[in-house]
Design a protein around this motif. Structure first.
Motif, PDB file in Angstrom:
ATOM      1  N   LYS A   7      -2.909   1.942   1.660  1.00  0.00           N
ATOM      2  CA  LYS A   7      -3.371   0.686   1.087  1.00  0.00           C
ATOM      3  C   LYS A   7      -2.381   0.186   0.034  1.00  0.00           C
ATOM      4  O   LYS A   7      -2.053  -1.003  -0.013  1.00  0.00           O
ATOM      5  N   THR A  10       0.816  -1.062   1.783  1.00  0.00           N
ATOM      6  CA  THR A  10       0.538  -2.323   2.471  1.00  0.00           C
ATOM      7  C   THR A  10       0.419  -3.463   1.471  1.00  0.00           C
ATOM      8  O   THR A  10       0.970  -4.549   1.677  1.00  0.00           O
ATOM      9  N   TRP A  11      -0.262  -3.207   0.367  1.00  0.00           N
ATOM     10  CA  TRP A  11      -0.433  -4.239  -0.662  1.00  0.00           C
ATOM     11  C   TRP A  11       0.920  -4.636  -1.255  1.00  0.00           C
ATOM     12  O   TRP A  11       1.208  -5.807  -1.454  1.00  0.00           O
ATOM     13  N   THR A  12       1.770  -3.670  -1.537  1.00  0.00           N
ATOM     14  CA  THR A  12       3.099  -3.949  -2.086  1.00  0.00           C
ATOM     15  C   THR A  12       3.911  -4.773  -1.095  1.00  0.00           C
ATOM     16  O   THR A  12       4.576  -5.732  -1.476  1.00  0.00           O
ATOM     17  N   TYR A  13       3.858  -4.422   0.173  1.00  0.00           N
ATOM     18  CA  TYR A  13       4.602  -5.156   1.199  1.00  0.00           C
ATOM     19  C   TYR A  13       4.113  -6.597   1.313  1.00  0.00           C
ATOM     20  O   TYR A  13       4.917  -7.522   1.351  1.00  0.00           O
ATOM     21  N   THR A  14       2.808  -6.800   1.346  1.00  0.00           N
ATOM     22  CA  THR A  14       2.290  -8.164   1.490  1.00  0.00           C
ATOM     23  C   THR A  14       2.563  -8.989   0.235  1.00  0.00           C
ATOM     24  O   THR A  14       2.829 -10.182   0.333  1.00  0.00           O
ATOM     25  N   CYS A  15       2.522  -8.378  -0.945  1.00  0.00           N
ATOM     26  CA  CYS A  15       2.842  -9.119  -2.174  1.00  0.00           C
ATOM     27  C   CYS A  15       4.296  -9.557  -2.167  1.00  0.00           C
ATOM     28  O   CYS A  15       4.618 -10.679  -2.563  1.00  0.00           O
ATOM     29  N   ASN A  16       5.185  -8.680  -1.734  1.00  0.00           N
ATOM     30  CA  ASN A  16       6.599  -9.046  -1.640  1.00  0.00           C
ATOM     31  C   ASN A  16       6.806 -10.150  -0.606  1.00  0.00           C
ATOM     32  O   ASN A  16       7.587 -11.069  -0.833  1.00  0.00           O
ATOM     33  N   LEU A  17       6.115 -10.059   0.501  1.00  0.00           N
ATOM     34  CA  LEU A  17       6.227 -11.080   1.539  1.00  0.00           C
ATOM     35  C   LEU A  17       5.734 -12.425   1.024  1.00  0.00           C
ATOM     36  O   LEU A  17       6.380 -13.455   1.239  1.00  0.00           O
ATOM     37  N   CYS A  18       4.619 -12.419   0.294  1.00  0.00           N
ATOM     38  CA  CYS A  18       4.091 -13.668  -0.258  1.00  0.00           C
ATOM     39  C   CYS A  18       5.043 -14.271  -1.276  1.00  0.00           C
ATOM     40  O   CYS A  18       5.211 -15.486  -1.328  1.00  0.00           O
TER      41      CYS A  18
END
Length: 65
Positions: A7, A10-18
């Motif tokens: 989790k 995944t959260w770190t990856y999606t924050c970077n993507l955003c």
């Protein structure tokens, strides 16, 4: 790997993507605004030139933002 680790990753990856998407959209918006301003200045200068205000048209096109 635990669920918490997955989790977190995944959260770190999606924050970077955003943040990347946000920066890209900001740059694109600024480019559209700059193009619109440039086109507006050119149109105004063309109209001034057409009306015989040559010095004003030149000053409009050569002045800094």
């Amino acid at each position: 790997m635990t669920v918490a680790t997955i989790k977190s990753n995944t959260w770190t990856y999606t924050c970077n993507l955003c943040s990347v998407i946000s920066k890209a959209l900001t740059v694109a918006f600024m480019a559209v605004v700059a193009f619109g301003e440039s086109a507006g200045r050119a149109r105004a200068a063309a109209e001034l030139h057409r009306q015989g205000y040559y010095k004003e048209a030149k000053a409009l096109m050569l002045e800094d933002n």
